[in-house]
Design an enzyme around this catalytic site. Structure first.
Site, mmCIF file in Angstrom:
data_model
loop_
_atom_site.group_PDB
_atom_site.id
_atom_site.type_symbol
_atom_site.label_atom_id
_atom_site.label_comp_id
_atom_site.label_asym_id
_atom_site.label_seq_id
_atom_site.Cartn_x
_atom_site.Cartn_y
_atom_site.Cartn_z
ATOM 1 N N THR A 163 0.865 -1.186 0.000
ATOM 2 C CA THR A 163 0.000 0.000 0.000
ATOM 3 C C THR A 163 0.896 1.229 0.000
ATOM 4 O O THR A 163 1.636 1.462 0.955
ATOM 5 C CB THR A 163 -0.893 -0.015 1.253
ATOM 6 O OG1 THR A 163 -1.646 -1.232 1.239
ATOM 7 C CG2 THR A 163 -1.829 1.185 1.282
ATOM 8 N N CYS B 163 -3.147 -1.948 9.002
ATOM 9 C CA CYS B 163 -3.610 -1.229 7.813
ATOM 10 C C CYS B 163 -4.469 0.000 8.111
ATOM 11 O O CYS B 163 -4.095 1.104 7.735
ATOM 12 C CB CYS B 163 -4.357 -2.188 6.899
ATOM 13 S SG CYS B 163 -3.248 -3.420 6.190
ATOM 14 N N ILE C 94 -20.315 -2.130 10.766
ATOM 15 C CA ILE C 94 -21.038 -1.186 11.625
ATOM 16 C C ILE C 94 -21.146 -1.741 13.050
ATOM 17 O O ILE C 94 -22.070 -1.409 13.780
ATOM 18 C CB ILE C 94 -22.431 -0.812 11.064
ATOM 19 C CG1 ILE C 94 -23.303 -2.047 10.863
ATOM 20 C CG2 ILE C 94 -22.298 -0.010 9.760
ATOM 21 C CD1 ILE C 94 -24.778 -1.712 10.605
HETATM 22 P P1 NAD Z 1 4.851 -7.445 6.896
HETATM 23 O O1 NAD Z 1 5.508 -6.492 7.788
HETATM 24 O O2 NAD Z 1 4.107 -8.605 7.452
HETATM 25 O O3 NAD Z 1 5.923 -8.035 5.858
HETATM 26 C C1 NAD Z 1 6.836 -7.243 5.161
HETATM 27 C C2 NAD Z 1 8.069 -8.110 4.861
HETATM 28 O O4 NAD Z 1 8.936 -7.381 3.969
HETATM 29 C C3 NAD Z 1 8.907 -8.453 6.085
HETATM 30 O O5 NAD Z 1 9.050 -9.858 6.173
HETATM 31 C C4 NAD Z 1 10.254 -7.757 5.831
HETATM 32 O O6 NAD Z 1 11.344 -8.468 6.343
HETATM 33 C C5 NAD Z 1 10.277 -7.728 4.314
HETATM 34 N N1 NAD Z 1 11.203 -6.735 3.737
HETATM 35 C C6 NAD Z 1 11.456 -5.459 4.128
HETATM 36 N N2 NAD Z 1 12.368 -4.891 3.323
HETATM 37 C C7 NAD Z 1 12.703 -5.816 2.400
HETATM 38 C C8 NAD Z 1 13.590 -5.821 1.279
HETATM 39 N N3 NAD Z 1 14.336 -4.748 0.960
HETATM 40 N N4 NAD Z 1 13.694 -6.939 0.541
HETATM 41 C C9 NAD Z 1 12.959 -8.034 0.867
HETATM 42 N N5 NAD Z 1 12.101 -8.082 1.899
HETATM 43 C C10 NAD Z 1 11.969 -6.997 2.662
HETATM 44 O O7 NAD Z 1 3.900 -6.577 5.972
HETATM 45 P P2 NAD Z 1 2.439 -6.955 5.388
HETATM 46 O O8 NAD Z 1 1.430 -6.893 6.461
HETATM 47 O O9 NAD Z 1 2.538 -8.163 4.519
HETATM 48 O O10 NAD Z 1 2.202 -5.666 4.457
HETATM 49 C C11 NAD Z 1 2.950 -5.443 3.285
HETATM 50 C C12 NAD Z 1 2.290 -4.323 2.508
HETATM 51 O O11 NAD Z 1 0.987 -4.726 2.094
HETATM 52 C C13 NAD Z 1 2.085 -3.039 3.314
HETATM 53 O O12 NAD Z 1 2.219 -1.941 2.444
HETATM 54 C C14 NAD Z 1 0.659 -3.153 3.785
HETATM 55 O O13 NAD Z 1 0.069 -1.902 4.017
HETATM 56 C C15 NAD Z 1 0.007 -3.831 2.606
HETATM 57 N N6 NAD Z 1 -1.200 -4.596 2.933
HETATM 58 C C16 NAD Z 1 -1.248 -5.351 4.071
HETATM 59 C C17 NAD Z 1 -2.389 -6.107 4.341
HETATM 60 C C18 NAD Z 1 -2.490 -6.938 5.606
HETATM 61 O O14 NAD Z 1 -3.598 -7.376 5.911
HETATM 62 N N7 NAD Z 1 -1.415 -7.170 6.327
HETATM 63 C C19 NAD Z 1 -3.465 -6.098 3.439
HETATM 64 C C20 NAD Z 1 -3.366 -5.350 2.280
HETATM 65 C C21 NAD Z 1 -2.222 -4.600 2.031
#
Ligand code: NAD
Length: 444
Positions: free
Chosen positions: A121, A266, A256
């Site tokens: 995101t 998020c 709601i």
């Molecule tokens: P998370 O923190 O669970 O995972 C992120 C991963 O990226 C970590 O394992 C970290 O070690 C890795 N990382 C960081 N820098 C890196 C690099 N340079 N190279 C390789 N790996 C690297 O995050 P998440 O919850 O999966 O969220 C990821 C994105 O998706 C965010 O932008 C979040 O807003 C979005 N998102 C999350 C959800 C959710 O429900 N968690 C839903 C939709 C969108």
């Protein structure tokens, strides 16, 4: 196709595994070597129902691999999904350092056409920054390679992530080139078989869509929490109001439910980031600011009720806390309401015995060590153990096993005059009274 997914968190690991399930060859990359070593042993870094079995069989069948080396993954890949974290920076804006670090690394090794997909995101305009970061590395290497950057925000819900990914309501693709759009259509064809759910739009439109979706859901929750707080003061049962308005098809029942505030990785961060984006354009997003402010207050609402009941000094009081994860179905405690309540209870002198069906390991890692050290917080192995000698129960996460507990057993375990502070309106106030509890819900 050969795909690389960068970041093995909730989004990256689910994305990679679901594409592998559809027959693609996927390499998942993470900078965290421990996560990669564990994944190679079949140990997942997160809890997500059904994911471990899917990872296991796709890895065994050779469609899913894990590495900490992006250059290694790039040798055989045509498509790169960026799924790293975008946590809030100090000013509330999304911190793009991880996304841009990945972009630079892609640029440093790219040697043939690639499709780079922003799945994280990210604020409006990020795809342009990703493109510029890759371009600058290519320029630095004096190499000319064609590539596309598309926005493909993810809408999965933790706890139901596989189903959401496999059967999405829609797939949003922000892309400018026909080649990129065709590739995205081909990639997602298996997920949209019954009818076309792939929406193609401008890159900036797609980036904005993700924030607006989360902000809308957060707005519904904060609005309903505001209504609930008002109902509390007016002798109205918000649960009747909820069903009364939800039955209107223009309103609907989802999102709601009043309670003690939304958490997770998020909604809080995305509302903050959207407010920040507005600020960058000299625009005051009055509704969004109120949504955030209401949620901050709401996380303290149970404690207000506890203080009103027992007074400000909680020394010698013991509380059971049910639910640590920010919502049921996940082990994620980021921005969880439980953390706010725990801090308030402990600061006021109380001790707490807490239980969560899944998030216990995460809680042990994330909560301040000093709380455990001086015995203020004890994590226990089952929900009834938490109640031993407690003055009150605070229910913070609506896990199903908390739905129909044995109230007789609970009363026997607790101190005289037990109280229940129900942060998710799970119980009926009239039944609680006849079962011998003082009961506080939210808005009733
Ligand atoms: P998370 O923190 O669970 O995972 C992120 C991963 O990226 C970590 O394992 C970290 O070690 C890795 N990382 C960081 N820098 C890196 C690099 N340079 N190279 C390789 N790996 C690297 O995050 P998440 O919850 O999966 O969220 C990821 C994105 O998706 C965010 O932008 C979040 O807003 C979005 N998102 C999350 C959800 C959710 O429900 N968690 C839903 C939709 C969108």
């Amino acid at each position: 196709m050969n795909l690389t997914v960068i970041g093995t968190g909730y989004v990256g690991l689910v994305t990679g595994t679901c594409f592998a399930e559809m027959g693609h060859h996927v390499t998942c990359v993470d900078v965290d070597q421990r996560k990669i070593d564990n994944l190679n042993k079949g140990i997942l870094p997160i809890y997500e129902p059904g994911l471990d079995a899917m990872v296991e069989h796709n890895a065994r069948d050779g469609r899913l691999a894990f590495t900490s080396s992006l250059p290694e993954a790039m040798r055989s890949s045509d498509v790169y999904f960026i799924a790293v974290g975008t946590p809030p920076g100090e000013d509330g804006s999304a911190d793009l350092q991880y996304v841009l670090a990945v972009a630079r690394e892609i640029g440093a090794h790219l040697d043939r056409y690639a499709l780079v997909v922003d799945k994280s995101t990210v604020p409006v305009g990020t795809a342009e920054q990703v493109r510029a970061a890759i371009d600058s590395e290519l320029e630095h290497r004096n190499v000319r390679v064609d590539f596309d950057v598309v926005s493909n925000p993810e809408f999965l819900k933790e706890g139901a992530a596989i189903n959401d990914f496999m059967k999405p309501d829609r797939i949003v693709v922000g892309a400018e080139s026909e080649r990129a759009i065709d590739l995205m259509r081909a990639l997602y064809a298996d997920f949209t078989r019954s009818h076309d759910r792939l929406l193609v739009m401008g890159v900036r439109d797609a980036e904005m869509t993700k924030y607006v979706a989360n902000a809308m859901l957060a707005t519904k929750i904060s609005f309903m929490n505001e209504v609930a707080n008002l109902c509390d003061r007016m002798g109205v049962d918000v649960e009747n109001v909820r069903t009364g308005i939800g039955s209107d098809s223009r309103i609907g029942y989802s999102f709601i439910y009043p309670g003690c505030g939304y958490g997770g990785s998020c909604f809080p961060k995305d509302v903050k980031a959207l407010i920040r984006m507005a600020g960058n354009h000299d625009f005051v997003p009055a509704v969004l600011e109120a949504v955030e402010a209401r949620n901050e207050q709401q996380k303290g609402y149970l404690f207000e009720k506890i203080r009103a009941h027992y007074g400000p000094d909680l020394s010698g009081r013991r509380f059971a806390l049910w639910g640590l994860a920010f919502k049921p179905g996940t082990d994620d405690m980021r921005e969880a309401a439980s953390k706010v309540l725990l801090r308030q209870l402990i600061d006021a002198g109380a001790s707490v015995r807490a239980y969560d069906p899944i998030a216990m390991d995460v809680a042990r890692d994330e909560l301040p060590a000093e709380w455990f050290g001086d015995g203020r917080l004890t994590l226990v192995d089952n929900q009834y153990d938490a109640l031993r000698d407690a003055d009150a129960l605070a229910l913070v996460t609506e896990w199903k096993p908390f739905r129909h507990p044995d109230f007789d057993a609970m009363r026997r375990l607790m101190r005289p005059d037990p109280a229940i502070f129900d942060g998710r309106n799970q119980y009926q106030p009239e039944n609680m009274q006849s079962d011998g509890f003082v009961y506080y819900g939210v808005g009733r």
